[in-house]
Design a protein around this motif. Structure first.
Motif, PDB file in Angstrom:
ATOM      1  N   GLU A 132       2.111 -12.160  10.547  1.00 40.73           N
ATOM      2  CA  GLU A 132       1.442 -13.436  10.756  1.00 40.73           C
ATOM      3  C   GLU A 132      -0.066 -13.245  10.703  1.00 40.73           C
ATOM      4  OE1 GLU A 132       1.214 -16.879  14.187  1.00 40.73           O
ATOM      5  OE2 GLU A 132       3.117 -15.867  13.834  1.00 40.73           O
ATOM      6  N   GLY A 133      -0.730 -14.051   9.899  1.00 40.56           N
ATOM      7  CA  GLY A 133      -2.180 -13.962   9.770  1.00 40.56           C
ATOM      8  C   GLY A 133      -2.609 -14.364   8.371  1.00 40.56           C
ATOM      9  N   VAL A 134      -3.735 -15.026   8.268  1.00 41.70           N
ATOM     10  CA  VAL A 134      -4.233 -15.477   6.968  1.00 41.70           C
ATOM     11  C   VAL A 134      -4.603 -14.266   6.115  1.00 41.70           C
ATOM     12  CG1 VAL A 134      -6.018 -16.807   5.781  1.00 41.70           C
ATOM     13  CG2 VAL A 134      -5.084 -17.626   7.960  1.00 41.70           C
ATOM     14  N   GLY A 135      -4.019 -14.169   4.933  1.00 38.59           N
ATOM     15  CA  GLY A 135      -4.299 -13.055   4.030  1.00 38.59           C
ATOM     16  C   GLY A 135      -3.522 -11.789   4.337  1.00 38.59           C
ATOM     17  N   TYR A 136      -2.753 -11.792   5.418  1.00 43.16           N
ATOM     18  CA  TYR A 136      -1.956 -10.619   5.765  1.00 43.16           C
ATOM     19  C   TYR A 136      -0.732 -10.571   4.847  1.00 43.16           C
ATOM     20  CZ  TYR A 136      -4.505 -10.007  10.193  1.00 43.16           C
ATOM     21  OH  TYR A 136      -5.467  -9.796  11.134  1.00 43.16           O
ATOM     22  N   ARG A 137      -0.445  -9.408   4.303  1.00 46.59           N
ATOM     23  CA  ARG A 137       0.716  -9.284   3.424  1.00 46.59           C
ATOM     24  C   ARG A 137       1.191  -7.831   3.369  1.00 46.59           C
ATOM     25  NH1 ARG A 137      -3.861  -9.723   0.484  1.00 46.59           N
ATOM     26  NH2 ARG A 137      -4.205  -8.226  -1.201  1.00 46.59           N
ATOM     27  N   ALA A 138       2.392  -7.660   2.811  1.00 42.91           N
ATOM     28  CA  ALA A 138       2.968  -6.325   2.639  1.00 42.91           C
ATOM     29  C   ALA A 138       3.644  -6.260   1.286  1.00 42.91           C
ATOM     30  CB  ALA A 138       3.964  -6.025   3.752  1.00 42.91           C
ATOM     31  N   ALA A 139       3.788  -5.047   0.767  1.00 43.82           N
ATOM     32  CA  ALA A 139       4.462  -4.838  -0.513  1.00 43.82           C
ATOM     33  C   ALA A 139       5.097  -3.460  -0.510  1.00 43.82           C
ATOM     34  CB  ALA A 139       3.472  -4.972  -1.672  1.00 43.82           C
ATOM     35  N   VAL A 140       6.200  -3.347  -1.248  1.00 42.65           N
ATOM     36  CA  VAL A 140       6.867  -2.055  -1.403  1.00 42.65           C
ATOM     37  C   VAL A 140       6.547  -1.534  -2.791  1.00 42.65           C
ATOM     38  CG1 VAL A 140       9.086  -0.857  -1.469  1.00 42.65           C
ATOM     39  CG2 VAL A 140       8.722  -2.697   0.179  1.00 42.65           C
ATOM     40  N   GLU A 141       5.963  -0.330  -2.826  1.00 41.13           N
ATOM     41  CA  GLU A 141       5.633   0.311  -4.101  1.00 41.13           C
ATOM     42  C   GLU A 141       6.236   1.711  -4.103  1.00 41.13           C
ATOM     43  OE1 GLU A 141       1.462   0.290  -4.853  1.00 41.13           O
ATOM     44  OE2 GLU A 141       1.267  -1.896  -4.675  1.00 41.13           O
ATOM     45  N   GLY A 142       7.282   1.880  -4.909  1.00 44.74           N
ATOM     46  CA  GLY A 142       7.960   3.180  -4.950  1.00 44.74           C
ATOM     47  C   GLY A 142       8.596   3.494  -3.607  1.00 44.74           C
ATOM     48  N   LYS A 193       3.171  -0.826  14.761  1.00 44.24           N
ATOM     49  CA  LYS A 193       2.006  -0.212  15.409  1.00 44.24           C
ATOM     50  C   LYS A 193       0.737  -0.321  14.563  1.00 44.24           C
ATOM     51  CE  LYS A 193       2.067   4.263  15.925  1.00 44.24           C
ATOM     52  NZ  LYS A 193       2.447   5.613  16.391  1.00 44.24           N
ATOM     53  N   VAL A 194       0.888  -0.483  13.232  1.00 44.62           N
ATOM     54  CA  VAL A 194      -0.272  -0.597  12.353  1.00 44.62           C
ATOM     55  C   VAL A 194      -1.142  -1.777  12.773  1.00 44.62           C
ATOM     56  CG1 VAL A 194      -1.012  -1.097   9.981  1.00 44.62           C
ATOM     57  CG2 VAL A 194       0.841   0.525  10.397  1.00 44.62           C
ATOM     58  N   LYS A 195      -0.516  -2.899  13.137  1.00 49.93           N
ATOM     59  CA  LYS A 195      -1.259  -4.076  13.594  1.00 49.93           C
ATOM     60  C   LYS A 195      -0.398  -4.838  14.595  1.00 49.93           C
ATOM     61  CE  LYS A 195      -4.891  -6.897  13.124  1.00 49.93           C
ATOM     62  NZ  LYS A 195      -6.292  -6.493  13.339  1.00 49.93           N
ATOM     63  N   LYS A 196      -0.489  -4.439  15.856  1.00 45.28           N
ATOM     64  CA  LYS A 196       0.291  -5.114  16.887  1.00 45.28           C
ATOM     65  C   LYS A 196      -0.190  -6.558  17.031  1.00 45.28           C
ATOM     66  CE  LYS A 196       1.161  -0.960  19.621  1.00 45.28           C
ATOM     67  NZ  LYS A 196       0.935  -0.294  20.925  1.00 45.28           N
ATOM     68  N   PRO A 197       0.712  -7.478  17.352  1.00 48.95           N
ATOM     69  CA  PRO A 197       0.293  -8.877  17.488  1.00 48.95           C
ATOM     70  C   PRO A 197      -0.706  -9.050  18.623  1.00 48.95           C
ATOM     71  CG  PRO A 197       2.581  -8.579  18.185  1.00 48.95           C
ATOM     72  CD  PRO A 197       2.161  -7.305  17.565  1.00 48.95           C
ATOM     73  N   GLU A 198      -1.827  -9.724  18.330  1.00 52.16           N
ATOM     74  CA  GLU A 198      -2.839  -9.923  19.367  1.00 52.16           C
ATOM     75  C   GLU A 198      -2.491 -11.180  20.178  1.00 52.16           C
ATOM     76  OE1 GLU A 198      -5.262 -12.468  19.185  1.00 52.16           O
ATOM     77  OE2 GLU A 198      -4.594 -13.294  17.296  1.00 52.16           O
ATOM     78  N   PRO A 199      -2.966 -11.268  21.422  1.00 52.39           N
ATOM     79  CA  PRO A 199      -2.473 -12.301  22.336  1.00 52.39           C
ATOM     80  C   PRO A 199      -3.134 -13.677  22.193  1.00 52.39           C
ATOM     81  CG  PRO A 199      -3.967 -10.845  23.489  1.00 52.39           C
ATOM     82  CD  PRO A 199      -3.831 -10.297  22.099  1.00 52.39           C
ATOM     83  N   TYR A 200      -4.140 -13.826  21.320  1.00 52.78           N
ATOM     84  CA  TYR A 200      -4.831 -15.111  21.239  1.00 52.78           C
ATOM     85  C   TYR A 200      -4.236 -16.015  20.158  1.00 52.78           C
ATOM     86  CZ  TYR A 200      -8.111 -12.881  24.364  1.00 52.78           C
ATOM     87  OH  TYR A 200      -8.666 -12.250  25.447  1.00 52.78           O
ATOM     88  N   LYS A 201      -4.148 -15.516  18.940  1.00 55.45           N
ATOM     89  CA  LYS A 201      -3.558 -16.312  17.863  1.00 55.45           C
ATOM     90  C   LYS A 201      -2.218 -15.748  17.397  1.00 55.45           C
ATOM     91  CE  LYS A 201      -7.951 -18.069  16.123  1.00 55.45           C
ATOM     92  NZ  LYS A 201      -8.862 -18.185  14.952  1.00 55.45           N
ATOM     93  N   GLY A 202      -1.842 -14.592  17.942  1.00 55.58           N
ATOM     94  CA  GLY A 202      -0.555 -13.995  17.580  1.00 55.58           C
ATOM     95  C   GLY A 202      -0.567 -13.303  16.240  1.00 55.58           C
ATOM     96  N   LYS A 203      -1.763 -13.031  15.700  1.00 55.21           N
ATOM     97  CA  LYS A 203      -1.836 -12.378  14.388  1.00 55.21           C
ATOM     98  C   LYS A 203      -1.398 -10.922  14.491  1.00 55.21           C
ATOM     99  CE  LYS A 203      -6.173 -13.208  13.447  1.00 55.21           C
ATOM    100  NZ  LYS A 203      -7.430 -13.256  12.676  1.00 55.21           N
ATOM    101  N   GLY A 204      -0.672 -10.471  13.488  1.00 57.20           N
ATOM    102  CA  GLY A 204      -0.222  -9.088  13.469  1.00 57.20           C
ATOM    103  C   GLY A 204       1.205  -8.971  12.981  1.00 57.20           C
ATOM    104  N   ILE A 205       1.822  -7.826  13.285  1.00 58.13           N
ATOM    105  CA  ILE A 205       3.209  -7.566  12.866  1.00 58.13           C
ATOM    106  C   ILE A 205       4.078  -7.567  14.112  1.00 58.13           C
ATOM    107  CG2 ILE A 205       4.739  -5.967  11.662  1.00 58.13           C
ATOM    108  CD1 ILE A 205       2.233  -4.779  10.320  1.00 58.13           C
ATOM    109  N   ARG A 206       5.138  -8.354  14.061  1.00 58.94           N
ATOM    110  CA  ARG A 206       6.034  -8.447  15.216  1.00 58.94           C
ATOM    111  C   ARG A 206       7.482  -8.337  14.759  1.00 58.94           C
ATOM    112  NH1 ARG A 206       5.166 -14.509  17.197  1.00 58.94           N
ATOM    113  NH2 ARG A 206       3.065 -14.112  16.440  1.00 58.94           N
ATOM    114  N   TYR A 207       8.368  -8.012  15.720  1.00 58.95           N
ATOM    115  CA  TYR A 207       9.797  -8.047  15.438  1.00 58.95           C
ATOM    116  C   TYR A 207      10.243  -9.507  15.356  1.00 58.95           C
ATOM    117  CZ  TYR A 207       9.801  -3.155  16.963  1.00 58.95           C
ATOM    118  OH  TYR A 207       9.548  -1.831  17.095  1.00 58.95           O
TER     119      TYR A 207
END
Length: 195
Positions: free
Chosen positions: A108-118, A167-181
């Protein structure tokens, strides 16, 4: 009842439960198509999806017969502590080689994304650089929009890798941006108000 007597009762109840393991008493059923062997202290479970092996200490006796795996504690001090643990590990191994496990993470977050390469997963989560994590052997990753789906047969390895990704980007408590389960609840904090 006084505070001290309540504490003694709680301790006595806890110690009586410690003498038995509900998980350890229930034998693990071996499904059809699964082969289980216990040789030289290593338990190996082979199924349609994978082959998993785990070293088992001699504190717990393991018996494989009639399509079941039975566990009995030995006489060592650690036996009762490991009894239920080994039974749970074995259940996870049997489930892993037949059905597998899945962990789902959400970004969650503006511009946040992931991709699988190899054999790598590339994370762009607000840093000046992208973060690359190598996907361990036996685990597959798929990214659809902002959802990362991890699948594997080894529950421990899968859980550890999912934790490393989060752990790379734990969700922060204000806007919830980050990676969560998926389904994880984030306790929100109120930001500073302008005076």
């Amino acid at each position: 009842m006084t505070k001290r007597s309540r504490r003694k009762l709680a301790v006595s109840n806890f110690s009586s439960f410690g003498n038995m393991s509900r998980l350890g008493k229930i034998p693990v059923v071996i499904p059809s198509g699964v082969e289980v062997t216990h040789v030289d202290g290593v338990l190996t479970v082979k199924g349609p999806k994978a082959t998993l092996a785990r070293p088992m200490k001699k504190d717990v006796n393991i018996k494989i017969e009639n399509g079941e795996i039975a566990f009995t504690p030995g006489d060592t001090p650690k036996a009762k502590a490991l009894w239920g643990t080994y039974a749970a590990h074995t259940r996870n191994m049997v489930t892993g080689v037949t059905e597998g496990f899945t962990k789902i993470l959400e970004i969650e977050g503006v511009g946040y994304r992931a991709a699988v390469e190899g054999n790598n997963i590339i994370l762009n989560v607000g840093f000046s650089h992208s973060v690359t994590l190598e996907i361990p052997e036996g685990i597959s990753a798929e990214v659809v929009k902002s959802v990362i789906t991890l699948t594997g047969s080894d529950r421990d390895a899968l859980g550890q890798f999912a934790a490393n990704v989060r752990k790379v980007k734990k969700p922060e408590p204000y806007k919830g941006k980050g990676i969560r389960y998926q389904g994880e609840y984030i306790i929100r904090k109120q930001g500073k108000k302008a005076v």
